[in-house]
Write a protein that holds these residues in place. Structure first.
Motif, mmCIF file in Angstrom:
data_model
loop_
_atom_site.group_PDB
_atom_site.id
_atom_site.type_symbol
_atom_site.label_atom_id
_atom_site.label_comp_id
_atom_site.label_asym_id
_atom_site.label_seq_id
_atom_site.Cartn_x
_atom_site.Cartn_y
_atom_site.Cartn_z
ATOM 1 N N VAL A 164 7.576 7.203 -36.156
ATOM 2 C CA VAL A 164 8.207 6.546 -35.016
ATOM 3 C C VAL A 164 7.782 5.086 -35.031
ATOM 4 C CG1 VAL A 164 8.470 6.503 -32.498
ATOM 5 C CG2 VAL A 164 8.115 8.687 -33.677
ATOM 6 N N CYS A 165 8.750 4.174 -35.014
ATOM 7 C CA CYS A 165 8.438 2.746 -34.921
ATOM 8 C C CYS A 165 8.599 2.339 -33.465
ATOM 9 C CB CYS A 165 9.388 1.915 -35.767
ATOM 10 S SG CYS A 165 9.289 2.329 -37.505
ATOM 11 N N GLY A 166 7.498 1.973 -32.839
ATOM 12 C CA GLY A 166 7.525 1.607 -31.412
ATOM 13 C C GLY A 166 6.702 2.596 -30.616
ATOM 14 N N ARG A 167 5.938 2.079 -29.664
ATOM 15 C CA ARG A 167 5.060 2.956 -28.869
ATOM 16 C C ARG A 167 5.208 2.668 -27.387
ATOM 17 N NH1 ARG A 167 -0.749 -0.163 -29.709
ATOM 18 N NH2 ARG A 167 0.150 -2.201 -29.368
ATOM 19 N N SER A 168 6.379 2.149 -26.967
ATOM 20 C CA SER A 168 6.543 1.871 -25.540
ATOM 21 C C SER A 168 6.400 3.179 -24.772
ATOM 22 C CB SER A 168 7.896 1.227 -25.259
ATOM 23 O OG SER A 168 8.908 2.195 -25.302
ATOM 24 N N LYS A 169 5.888 3.053 -23.547
ATOM 25 C CA LYS A 169 5.602 4.261 -22.754
ATOM 26 C C LYS A 169 6.883 5.023 -22.414
ATOM 27 C CE LYS A 169 1.256 3.281 -22.641
ATOM 28 N NZ LYS A 169 0.841 3.388 -24.053
ATOM 29 N N ASN A 170 8.002 4.306 -22.318
ATOM 30 C CA ASN A 170 9.235 4.948 -21.871
ATOM 31 C C ASN A 170 10.095 5.469 -23.010
ATOM 32 O OD1 ASN A 170 8.467 4.152 -19.355
ATOM 33 N ND2 ASN A 170 9.782 2.349 -19.330
ATOM 34 N N VAL A 171 9.901 4.943 -24.212
ATOM 35 C CA VAL A 171 10.793 5.312 -25.312
ATOM 36 C C VAL A 171 10.010 5.823 -26.529
ATOM 37 C CG1 VAL A 171 12.696 4.569 -26.793
ATOM 38 C CG2 VAL A 171 12.487 3.606 -24.498
ATOM 39 N N GLY A 172 9.283 4.927 -27.200
ATOM 40 C CA GLY A 172 8.616 5.310 -28.455
ATOM 41 C C GLY A 172 7.627 6.449 -28.270
ATOM 42 N N LEU A 173 6.777 6.317 -27.277
ATOM 43 C CA LEU A 173 5.741 7.335 -27.086
ATOM 44 C C LEU A 173 6.312 8.723 -26.767
ATOM 45 C CD1 LEU A 173 2.670 7.936 -27.014
ATOM 46 C CD2 LEU A 173 2.807 7.525 -24.552
ATOM 47 N N ILE A 195 2.778 7.110 -35.552
ATOM 48 C CA ILE A 195 3.357 6.082 -34.677
ATOM 49 C C ILE A 195 2.982 4.705 -35.208
ATOM 50 C CG2 ILE A 195 3.496 5.180 -32.324
ATOM 51 C CD1 ILE A 195 2.519 7.906 -31.325
ATOM 52 N N CYS A 196 4.002 3.890 -35.493
ATOM 53 C CA CYS A 196 3.752 2.515 -35.922
ATOM 54 C C CYS A 196 4.156 1.586 -34.786
ATOM 55 C CB CYS A 196 4.571 2.189 -37.169
ATOM 56 S SG CYS A 196 4.096 3.239 -38.568
ATOM 57 N N HIS A 197 3.536 0.410 -34.727
ATOM 58 C CA HIS A 197 3.823 -0.526 -33.635
ATOM 59 C C HIS A 197 3.657 -1.943 -34.137
ATOM 60 C CE1 HIS A 197 -0.495 -0.755 -33.355
ATOM 61 N NE2 HIS A 197 -0.503 0.584 -33.340
ATOM 62 N N ARG A 198 3.662 -2.882 -33.218
ATOM 63 C CA ARG A 198 3.720 -4.297 -33.632
ATOM 64 C C ARG A 198 2.508 -4.731 -34.448
ATOM 65 N NH1 ARG A 198 5.744 -7.100 -29.946
ATOM 66 N NH2 ARG A 198 5.989 -5.662 -28.203
ATOM 67 N N TYR A 199 1.409 -4.006 -34.360
ATOM 68 C CA TYR A 199 0.222 -4.380 -35.131
ATOM 69 C C TYR A 199 0.056 -3.562 -36.405
ATOM 70 C CZ TYR A 199 -0.543 -6.743 -30.748
ATOM 71 O OH TYR A 199 -0.358 -7.526 -29.644
ATOM 72 N N VAL A 204 1.824 -1.292 -44.527
ATOM 73 C CA VAL A 204 1.416 0.049 -44.067
ATOM 74 C C VAL A 204 2.631 0.793 -43.513
ATOM 75 C CG1 VAL A 204 -0.078 1.323 -42.475
ATOM 76 C CG2 VAL A 204 -0.938 -0.733 -43.630
ATOM 77 N N LEU A 205 3.466 0.055 -42.764
ATOM 78 C CA LEU A 205 4.700 0.664 -42.259
ATOM 79 C C LEU A 205 5.520 1.210 -43.428
ATOM 80 C CD1 LEU A 205 6.879 1.264 -40.104
ATOM 81 C CD2 LEU A 205 7.670 -1.093 -40.364
ATOM 82 N N ARG A 206 5.639 0.419 -44.469
ATOM 83 C CA ARG A 206 6.447 0.848 -45.630
ATOM 84 C C ARG A 206 5.863 2.073 -46.309
ATOM 85 N NH1 ARG A 206 8.781 -4.862 -47.991
ATOM 86 N NH2 ARG A 206 9.522 -5.487 -45.937
ATOM 87 N N THR A 217 13.383 4.920 -34.813
ATOM 88 C CA THR A 217 12.957 3.557 -34.572
ATOM 89 C C THR A 217 13.411 3.040 -33.211
ATOM 90 O OG1 THR A 217 12.944 1.321 -35.447
ATOM 91 C CG2 THR A 217 14.867 2.658 -35.980
ATOM 92 N N ALA A 218 12.460 2.442 -32.496
ATOM 93 C CA ALA A 218 12.704 1.880 -31.157
ATOM 94 C C ALA A 218 11.805 0.668 -30.993
ATOM 95 C CB ALA A 218 12.402 2.919 -30.084
ATOM 96 N N ALA A 219 11.908 -0.265 -31.925
ATOM 97 C CA ALA A 219 11.003 -1.419 -31.951
ATOM 98 C C ALA A 219 11.651 -2.688 -31.408
ATOM 99 C CB ALA A 219 10.513 -1.661 -33.374
ATOM 100 N N GLY A 220 12.962 -2.727 -31.395
ATOM 101 C CA GLY A 220 13.623 -3.952 -30.948
ATOM 102 C C GLY A 220 13.567 -5.061 -31.984
ATOM 103 N N VAL A 221 13.532 -4.679 -33.267
ATOM 104 C CA VAL A 221 13.458 -5.655 -34.357
ATOM 105 C C VAL A 221 14.613 -5.402 -35.332
ATOM 106 C CG1 VAL A 221 12.018 -6.590 -36.223
ATOM 107 C CG2 VAL A 221 10.932 -5.661 -34.154
ATOM 108 N N PRO A 222 15.695 -6.197 -35.245
ATOM 109 C CA PRO A 222 16.820 -5.978 -36.164
ATOM 110 C C PRO A 222 16.371 -6.063 -37.624
ATOM 111 C CG PRO A 222 17.421 -7.543 -34.443
ATOM 112 C CD PRO A 222 15.952 -7.294 -34.295
ATOM 113 N N ASN A 223 16.937 -5.179 -38.435
ATOM 114 C CA ASN A 223 16.643 -5.146 -39.885
ATOM 115 C C ASN A 223 15.205 -4.786 -40.227
ATOM 116 O OD1 ASN A 223 19.306 -5.867 -40.397
ATOM 117 N ND2 ASN A 223 18.820 -8.049 -40.308
ATOM 118 N N LEU A 224 14.486 -4.199 -39.270
ATOM 119 C CA LEU A 224 13.102 -3.768 -39.550
ATOM 120 C C LEU A 224 13.091 -2.760 -40.694
ATOM 121 C CD1 LEU A 224 10.083 -3.642 -38.659
ATOM 122 C CD2 LEU A 224 10.730 -1.769 -37.131
ATOM 123 N N ILE A 225 14.116 -1.897 -40.723
ATOM 124 C CA ILE A 225 14.146 -0.826 -41.719
ATOM 125 C C ILE A 225 15.340 -1.005 -42.643
ATOM 126 C CG2 ILE A 225 14.412 1.681 -41.977
ATOM 127 C CD1 ILE A 225 12.700 1.840 -39.439
#
Ligand code: ADP
Length: 300
Positions: A164-173, A195-199, A204-206, A217-225
């Motif tokens: 899972v990319c993103g750890r927001s309390k409402n979505v990623g988590l 769980i991967c996140h902004r740090y 490592v994500l790859r 994925t729920a990171a809010g980063v276009p083209n992250l993947i």
């Protein structure tokens, strides 16, 4: 061979029809239809669109809905007062406060002010706790949507690797909790979940992505993947909604976190943006509203 595109729109229609049948059987038993109350603070244009979609979905399934629109500068005391009156009103079955909120309203405080039995967004600490413990609850709609998408398309999850990319309390988590949860007890999917996140460093994500059978994925980063990051045949669920404004035309385009054109060449299944998880999330809100209503009626 290109990936199968997961049709969230079509599936949402099916789920809405199922909800409509449930509401119809409720009313034919002489009971009232569920009543969902939506609360908007201020006039964020994205929130207005989300609420319009929720109202439309409610109309389609026969759920009654009311929207309270409060001024941007409403005080916490005033909002809590409204929520208390909705909690106390037996004719109200579900209450949803559209996020994000202006800075004077702390989201955690507001989410915890909705009674857990009416918390159709699944954001009250009690519901999140129950969700963590694999016990019945009103679960967050995006997590339910991801689960339903995987289930209805027969995507295997048991014992497989999920990222899972993103750890927001409402979505990623909540999505990570669902993937990691115990399927024998509740709706958990029994994945080994990372769980991967902004740090998380990109390398490592790859590394994690290259081992992932399921990528959400729920990171809010276009083209992250991109396709080259993926394990061939994996299932990619793109939950992100990023608004990209075209500088010349001024038109806003919605994109997810995935570079769709490359991912579709490598993945086995992929959900598009728009038309993937978004419509399903709204359908799950209807399902939660019906569930909340039934549970409230069992108790009285
Ligand atoms: P949402 O409500 O859709 O989850 P948020 O903006 O609240 O959106 O959260 C974004 C999440 O994405 C955060 O948990 C953040 O750590 C994560 N994130 C941001 N950039 C990256 C990245 N490059 N790789 C993985 N996760 C990221």
């Amino acid at each position: 061979r290109k990936a199968v595109v997961l049709d969230g729109k079509k599936l949402a229609k099916q789920l809405q029809a199922e909800c409509a049948r449930e509401v119809a059987s409720m009313t034919s038993d002489g009971k009232t239809a569920p009543h969902l109350v939506l609360v908007q603070v201020g006039q964020d244009p994205a929130s207005t669109i989300y609420l319009r979609n929720k109202t439309r979905a409610a109309n389609e399934v026969g759920v009654n809905s009311t929207t309270h629109r409060l001024a941007e500068n409403v005080t916490l005391t005033e909002l809590l007062h409204l929520l208390q009156s909705l909690n106390d009103d037996p004719a109200v079955n579900g209450v949803l406060v559209q996020l994000p909120l202006p800075p004077q309203l702390e989201e955690k405080v507001v989410c915890n002010a909705v009674h857990p039995s009416k918390d159709v967004d699944g954001f009250h600490a009690t519901n999140i706790g129950r969700f963590c413990m694999d016990v019945p609850c009103l679960a967050p709609c995006t997590a339910l949507a991801v689960g339903e998408l995987l289930r209805r398309y027969d995507i295997a999850t048991f014992g497989l690797n999920a990222v899972v990319c993103g750890r927001s309390k409402n979505v990623g988590l909540p999505i990570a909790l669902l993937l990691h949860g115990d399927g024998q007890r509740q709706h958990g999917l029994d994945c080994t979940t990372t769980i991967c996140h902004r740090y998380t460093p990109p390398a490592v994500l790859r590394q994690h992505l290259s081992n992932a059978d399921i990528v959400v994925t729920a990171a809010g980063v276009p083209n992250l993947i991109r396709g080259e990051h993926l394990k061939p045949g994996c299932c990619v669920v793109d939950v992100a909604v990023n608004r990209i404004k075209n500088k010349d035309t001024g038109r806003v385009k919605l994109v997810g976190d995935c570079h769709f054109e490359s991912c579709v060449e490598v993945a086995g299944h992929i959900s598009p943006v728009p038309g993937g998880v978004g419509p399903l999330t709204v359908a799950m809100l209807m399902r939660n509203t019906i569930l909340a209503t039934k549970q409230q009626r069992q108790l009285t």
